[in-house]
Design a protein around this motif. Sequence first.
Motif, short mmCIF file in Angstrom:
data_model
loop_
_atom_site.label_atom_id
_atom_site.label_comp_id
_atom_site.label_asym_id
_atom_site.label_seq_id
_atom_site.Cartn_x
_atom_site.Cartn_y
_atom_site.Cartn_z
N CYS A 54 -52.90 -5.04 -2.40
CA CYS A 54 -54.34 -5.21 -3.23
C CYS A 54 -55.47 -5.81 -2.31
O CYS A 54 -56.58 -5.20 -2.38
N PHE A 55 -55.25 -6.49 -1.57
CA PHE A 55 -56.12 -7.15 -0.59
C PHE A 55 -56.58 -6.10 0.62
O PHE A 55 -57.43 -6.44 1.36
N SER A 56 -55.40 -5.22 0.83
CA SER A 56 -55.51 -4.36 2.14
C SER A 56 -55.41 -4.99 3.49
O SER A 56 -56.01 -4.44 4.36
N PHE A 57 -54.83 -6.22 3.64
CA PHE A 57 -54.45 -6.75 4.81
C PHE A 57 -53.17 -7.78 4.55
O PHE A 57 -53.11 -8.44 3.14
N ALA A 58 -52.63 -7.97 5.87
CA ALA A 58 -51.38 -8.79 5.50
C ALA A 58 -51.83 -10.32 5.34
O ALA A 58 -52.78 -10.77 6.21
N SER A 59 -50.75 -10.98 4.74
CA SER A 59 -50.79 -12.44 5.12
C SER A 59 -50.36 -12.71 6.57
O SER A 59 -49.61 -12.17 7.08
N PRO A 60 -50.49 -14.09 6.78
CA PRO A 60 -50.09 -14.55 8.19
C PRO A 60 -48.60 -14.37 8.46
O PRO A 60 -47.62 -14.68 7.40
N PRO B 141 -59.44 -2.81 -9.44
CA PRO B 141 -58.88 -3.68 -8.54
C PRO B 141 -59.31 -3.61 -7.09
O PRO B 141 -58.82 -4.48 -6.47
N ASN B 142 -60.16 -2.87 -6.65
CA ASN B 142 -60.50 -2.67 -5.16
C ASN B 142 -61.15 -3.70 -5.01
O ASN B 142 -61.63 -4.07 -3.77
N LEU B 143 -61.85 -4.53 -5.80
CA LEU B 143 -62.57 -5.72 -5.51
C LEU B 143 -61.87 -6.75 -4.83
O LEU B 143 -62.62 -7.45 -4.13
N TRP B 144 -60.47 -6.79 -4.84
CA TRP B 144 -59.74 -7.77 -4.18
C TRP B 144 -60.03 -7.27 -2.61
O TRP B 144 -59.95 -8.39 -1.81
#
Length: 257
Positions: free
Chosen positions: A42-48, A209-212
């Motif tokens: 949803c955030f379109s990037f990975a967590s650390p 949901p793209n707002l994330w």
Amino acid sequence: MSKVQYSINSSQSIIFYSSNTEVDYLTIAKILETNTTLMENCFSFASPKNLQILRDESLPTPISTSIAGIPIIKLNVANGNFYAQYVFQFSHELCHVLIGKEKEHSHQSRDAWFEEVVCEVSSRFFLDKISKARNLDIISSYLPEFKTYALDRESMISTFDFRVLSNEESHLLNRFRSEIENRTYGNDDTRNHYNYIANFIHPIFEENPNLWQEVYFIRNFSNEKGFIENLISWRNESQRDENKKSIQKIINLFNNN
């Protein structure tokens, strides 16, 4: 009290400090792995990659932090198989991490209370998402409980006219800011105010949901700007028209005009 460690994804891990031998650590790790994947999508990037998750019920409150460059999410879930509580706390804290809070300890905006509201929305949003997960057959009968937990949050509120927060002289706005600066915002009354605001913002994220994908811009909130000005800056920094429209809906909730 024993220490148990499980891997999440390829390099992340969760550490449990527990004296309860009946805790299903493997299932909890699987749930949080699914939770992480849903949020990253949803955030379109990975967590650390080196994220560590620590569970210790002796902690006064969940928190996200960073120690020696290692991002850490600390949970204080009760000692047992409280799956929904894990998702609730983890979705809130991972939201902070993905926004970038763990990189900003030296400077936190006075309007970071709004980030707390957004992270409450994150908890509810992803509790609902995980209730529909298709890879958690091991707890298929439990899945509806995630949705129930999210719905229960809607009634844990203090109702008020939150349009007063658009007034820079508002006593409540200045109280929220003072609590952020003094890290005293974890009290039940303030949380219930946050929850009430979340009741109105959550549907906007459900609608779009793209707002994330552009929520991380709220880490740029500045003490040089008023609260509404910070929201406007978030809208202006966003790249997608649909997100600008959603943020404008949030601004309209607070505007007295």
